[in-house]
Enzyme design. Sequence first.
Site: not given
Length: 372
Positions: A181, A89, A62, A8-10
């Site tokens: 996401h 997402e 993101r 998952r993204h930061g």
Amino acid sequence: MPSIILLRHGQSQFNSSSKFCGWLDVPLSEKGQLQAQQAGQLILSTLPEYTPDLLITSKLRRSAQTGYLLSQVLQREYMDVDRTWRLNERHYGALQGRDKSEVLKEVGEKQYMYIRRDFHGVPPLLHCRADPNSGIDDRYDGEGEVPLGESLEMVIKRLQPYLESVIDRMKQGRRPLIVAHGSTCRSILKILKKISDEDIKDVNIPNAIPILLEFGDASENWEFKGFRYLDEEEAKERAAAVAKEGFHFQDTVQLDVDPCLDIDDSPISRVRRGPTIVVTGSFKEPRRDVNKVAELLVEKSPVVELFTDPSFILGFQLDVTEMSVVVMSGCVGQDRFFLIQTGIELLDGNVMSGSCGRVHVAQITVQNVSNS
Ligand SMILES: O=C(O)[C@H](O)COP(=O)(O)O
């Protein structure tokens, strides 16, 4: 062993302020950028032989930013890149941009968790893609019908064919690194591991902890073998924070008016015990506002003294009868002050709860509210 790395993204700027994000194109927070770099370091240290050659991101910044930061740390900025909205997402419909705690308060915990985690839970839909909170712009032109609110079930429908194409590329020898996401990671794990509709409710995906997905080779018909986080402990901690999003701010009280304290009328003698409740305020200037409450409290009550504690920015010590208690304490978050305050159970059994505006003296237990 054929494998794919998924993460998952930061942390995004909305993750840090606990807002529904969905397709809104919010960038990484500073912490999120650091997390992305740390994820790269973690890959280097735990899988030194790993050489991804295909970066796959969603169409959201993101994810793209996380992917770029990772490729820099891995010194593979030249990797092929594929970006797809199918990895976006979950579209959070009319909840996009809204404060999670406010929604929780509005719809109640059951519905809040139904929307967030039930396989079939659909958020209130937006009416059209032109809505300023749809997050839909020209990057989705030519993509056909894009969603205006989705359940996890709907996400899986749009994602599954794409996931199959990634696995096909892996079979041809590619080494994909997917930056997705929360909901799209949950979908991928659900599909591959065949997690039931019921069990998927409890799966929360931490920001920026790489997950290694392992497959058998052609002789084993590319069978999915399982997955593991490259840092299980940190993953557990971050996932728990994701699950709790929105819950820290359950009783929201505005404190932009002068607090009026009611110390003199406080029925100290009638206090039996004080259950702790957590209230939060959305403060314009948290430090100033809470200091104002503190000063008034100290000024009005001879039994209150200020104290500071490393776990809280500010607290109040109250010394009444044999109960030496804290009236309230709190910690300053990014744009919120978490205030722990008291409800008082009177000897006659009635419960009187305090509010920001009227602070009643009572016994409470100090509760550490984490600053997510
Ligand atoms: O889109 C969002 O708000 C989050 O990234 C995912 O939110 P959730 O954990 O509440 O589903």
